[in-house]
Design a protein around this motif. Structure first.
Motif, PDB file in Angstrom:
ATOM      1  N   ARG A  30      20.613  53.783 -65.734  1.00  0.00           N
ATOM      2  CA  ARG A  30      21.091  54.038 -64.367  1.00  0.00           C
ATOM      3  C   ARG A  30      22.365  53.231 -64.118  1.00  0.00           C
ATOM      4  N   TYR A  31      22.373  51.962 -64.511  1.00  0.00           N
ATOM      5  CA  TYR A  31      23.552  51.100 -64.339  1.00  0.00           C
ATOM      6  C   TYR A  31      24.749  51.705 -65.063  1.00  0.00           C
ATOM      7  N   ASN A  32      24.554  52.059 -66.337  1.00  0.00           N
ATOM      8  CA  ASN A  32      25.654  52.603 -67.136  1.00  0.00           C
ATOM      9  C   ASN A  32      26.127  53.955 -66.612  1.00  0.00           C
ATOM     10  N   ALA A  33      25.202  54.802 -66.164  1.00  0.00           N
ATOM     11  CA  ALA A  33      25.587  56.113 -65.622  1.00  0.00           C
ATOM     12  C   ALA A  33      26.412  55.949 -64.345  1.00  0.00           C
ATOM     13  N   CYS A  34      26.026  55.025 -63.492  1.00  0.00           N
ATOM     14  CA  CYS A  34      26.770  54.807 -62.246  1.00  0.00           C
ATOM     15  C   CYS A  34      28.138  54.177 -62.515  1.00  0.00           C
ATOM     16  N   LEU A  35      28.204  53.304 -63.514  1.00  0.00           N
ATOM     17  CA  LEU A  35      29.498  52.738 -63.908  1.00  0.00           C
ATOM     18  C   LEU A  35      30.413  53.843 -64.429  1.00  0.00           C
ATOM     19  N   GLU A  36      29.864  54.722 -65.266  1.00  0.00           N
ATOM     20  CA  GLU A  36      30.655  55.835 -65.789  1.00  0.00           C
ATOM     21  C   GLU A  36      31.107  56.768 -64.665  1.00  0.00           C
ATOM     22  N   GLN A  37      30.236  56.996 -63.682  1.00  0.00           N
ATOM     23  CA  GLN A  37      30.592  57.850 -62.548  1.00  0.00           C
ATOM     24  C   GLN A  37      31.779  57.261 -61.789  1.00  0.00           C
ATOM     25  N   ARG A  38      31.757  55.960 -61.540  1.00  0.00           N
ATOM     26  CA  ARG A  38      32.860  55.324 -60.818  1.00  0.00           C
ATOM     27  C   ARG A  38      34.164  55.399 -61.604  1.00  0.00           C
ATOM     28  N   ILE A  39      34.084  55.168 -62.908  1.00  0.00           N
ATOM     29  CA  ILE A  39      35.285  55.207 -63.747  1.00  0.00           C
ATOM     30  C   ILE A  39      35.858  56.619 -63.784  1.00  0.00           C
ATOM     31  N   ASP A  40      34.992  57.609 -63.997  1.00  0.00           N
ATOM     32  CA  ASP A  40      35.451  59.002 -64.062  1.00  0.00           C
ATOM     33  C   ASP A  40      36.048  59.475 -62.743  1.00  0.00           C
ATOM     34  N   ALA A  41      35.414  59.114 -61.628  1.00  0.00           N
ATOM     35  CA  ALA A  41      35.931  59.532 -60.326  1.00  0.00           C
ATOM     36  C   ALA A  41      37.326  58.966 -60.092  1.00  0.00           C
ATOM     37  N   TRP A  42      37.551  57.736 -60.532  1.00  0.00           N
ATOM     38  CA  TRP A  42      38.871  57.138 -60.336  1.00  0.00           C
ATOM     39  C   TRP A  42      39.906  57.756 -61.266  1.00  0.00           C
ATOM     40  N   ARG A  43      39.530  57.980 -62.521  1.00  0.00           N
ATOM     41  CA  ARG A  43      40.475  58.543 -63.486  1.00  0.00           C
ATOM     42  C   ARG A  43      40.874  59.972 -63.137  1.00  0.00           C
ATOM     43  N   ARG A  44      39.914  60.766 -62.697  1.00  0.00           N
ATOM     44  CA  ARG A  44      40.180  62.183 -62.451  1.00  0.00           C
ATOM     45  C   ARG A  44      40.839  62.451 -61.107  1.00  0.00           C
ATOM     46  N   ALA A  45      40.343  61.786 -60.040  1.00  0.00           N
ATOM     47  CA  ALA A  45      40.820  62.145 -58.703  1.00  0.00           C
ATOM     48  C   ALA A  45      41.288  60.955 -57.875  1.00  0.00           C
ATOM     49  N   VAL A  47      39.509  58.615 -56.692  1.00  0.00           N
ATOM     50  CA  VAL A  47      38.524  58.499 -55.619  1.00  0.00           C
ATOM     51  C   VAL A  47      37.599  57.331 -55.944  1.00  0.00           C
ATOM     52  N   SER A  48      37.373  56.473 -54.973  1.00  0.00           N
ATOM     53  CA  SER A  48      36.431  55.375 -55.150  1.00  0.00           C
ATOM     54  C   SER A  48      35.035  55.837 -54.767  1.00  0.00           C
ATOM     55  N   VAL A  49      34.084  55.540 -55.610  1.00  0.00           N
ATOM     56  CA  VAL A  49      32.682  55.850 -55.328  1.00  0.00           C
ATOM     57  C   VAL A  49      32.039  54.562 -54.841  1.00  0.00           C
ATOM     58  N   SER A  50      31.441  54.603 -53.674  1.00  0.00           N
ATOM     59  CA  SER A  50      30.863  53.398 -53.089  1.00  0.00           C
ATOM     60  C   SER A  50      29.372  53.288 -53.401  1.00  0.00           C
ATOM     61  N   TYR A  51      28.833  52.134 -53.082  1.00  0.00           N
ATOM     62  CA  TYR A  51      27.395  51.901 -53.210  1.00  0.00           C
ATOM     63  C   TYR A  51      26.629  52.910 -52.361  1.00  0.00           C
ATOM     64  N   ALA A  52      27.100  53.169 -51.150  1.00  0.00           N
ATOM     65  CA  ALA A  52      26.421  54.113 -50.254  1.00  0.00           C
ATOM     66  C   ALA A  52      26.424  55.525 -50.844  1.00  0.00           C
ATOM     67  N   LEU A  80      21.809  49.399 -58.427  1.00  0.00           N
ATOM     68  CA  LEU A  80      23.098  49.856 -57.891  1.00  0.00           C
ATOM     69  C   LEU A  80      23.843  48.707 -57.220  1.00  0.00           C
ATOM     70  N   ARG A  81      23.123  47.828 -56.531  1.00  0.00           N
ATOM     71  CA  ARG A  81      23.753  46.671 -55.897  1.00  0.00           C
ATOM     72  C   ARG A  81      24.351  45.731 -56.939  1.00  0.00           C
ATOM     73  N   ARG A  82      23.662  45.605 -58.075  1.00  0.00           N
ATOM     74  CA  ARG A  82      24.177  44.761 -59.156  1.00  0.00           C
ATOM     75  C   ARG A  82      25.536  45.283 -59.631  1.00  0.00           C
ATOM     76  N   LEU A  83      25.643  46.603 -59.777  1.00  0.00           N
ATOM     77  CA  LEU A  83      26.920  47.203 -60.177  1.00  0.00           C
ATOM     78  C   LEU A  83      27.974  46.995 -59.088  1.00  0.00           C
ATOM     79  N   ASN A  84      27.587  47.193 -57.846  1.00  0.00           N
ATOM     80  CA  ASN A  84      28.522  47.008 -56.727  1.00  0.00           C
ATOM     81  C   ASN A  84      29.011  45.564 -56.669  1.00  0.00           C
ATOM     82  N   LYS A  85      28.119  44.632 -56.918  1.00  0.00           N
ATOM     83  CA  LYS A  85      28.493  43.217 -56.921  1.00  0.00           C
ATOM     84  C   LYS A  85      29.493  42.919 -58.041  1.00  0.00           C
ATOM     85  N   ALA A  86      29.314  43.572 -59.195  1.00  0.00           N
ATOM     86  CA  ALA A  86      30.260  43.387 -60.311  1.00  0.00           C
ATOM     87  C   ALA A  86      31.640  43.908 -59.926  1.00  0.00           C
TER      88      ALA A  86
END
Length: 122
Positions: A30-45, A47-52, A80-86
């Motif tokens: 889950r941590y790695n998937a959410c990290l990948e989602q944030r990276i992909d969203a920024w690279r493609r569009a 767009v920042s993906v938030s914790y919410a 998810l909070r751990r990732l957001n904190k990072a």
């Protein structure tokens, strides 16, 4: 108010140890998937993906895929909070002009464990 960390020693059976290992793997994925989602969203569009955003997606995912509802929702949110904190620490260091240290993907050996919500005594 004083905060304390409590560590419990577990002596699980083989079945319980397998279930705990599966739960830890679930949180790591889950941590790695959410990290990948944030990276992909920024690279493609850009767009920042938030914790919410990710919590809302988690709710929908738990509803649609029972496999993701295995773990407690609160512990998944703590992951998810751990990732957001990072990410918050990364941006704080960038702003301060320090060496930023972008959040990394975690192997199972480097993943610290799942988070459990603290229970306050009355």
């Amino acid at each position: 108010m004083e905060r304390r960390k409590v560590t419990y020693r577990l002596y699980p059976s083989k079945t319980q140890a397998t279930a705990l290992a599966d739960l830890l793997r679930h949180h790591q994925q889950r941590y790695n998937a959410c990290l990948e989602q944030r990276i992909d969203a920024w690279r493609r569009a850009k767009v920042s993906v938030s914790y919410a955003d990710q919590c809302a997606e988690l709710t929908a995912l738990r509803r649609e895929c029972p496999d993701w509802a295995v773990a407690n929702c609160s512990s998944q949110q703590i992951t998810l909070r751990r990732l957001n904190k990072a990410f918050q620490a990364f941006f704080r260091r960038v702003k301060a002009g320090q060496t930023p240290g972008f959040p990394r993907f975690k192997s199972l050996k480097r993943f610290p464990g799942d988070g459990l919500p603290s229970v306050r005594a009355a």
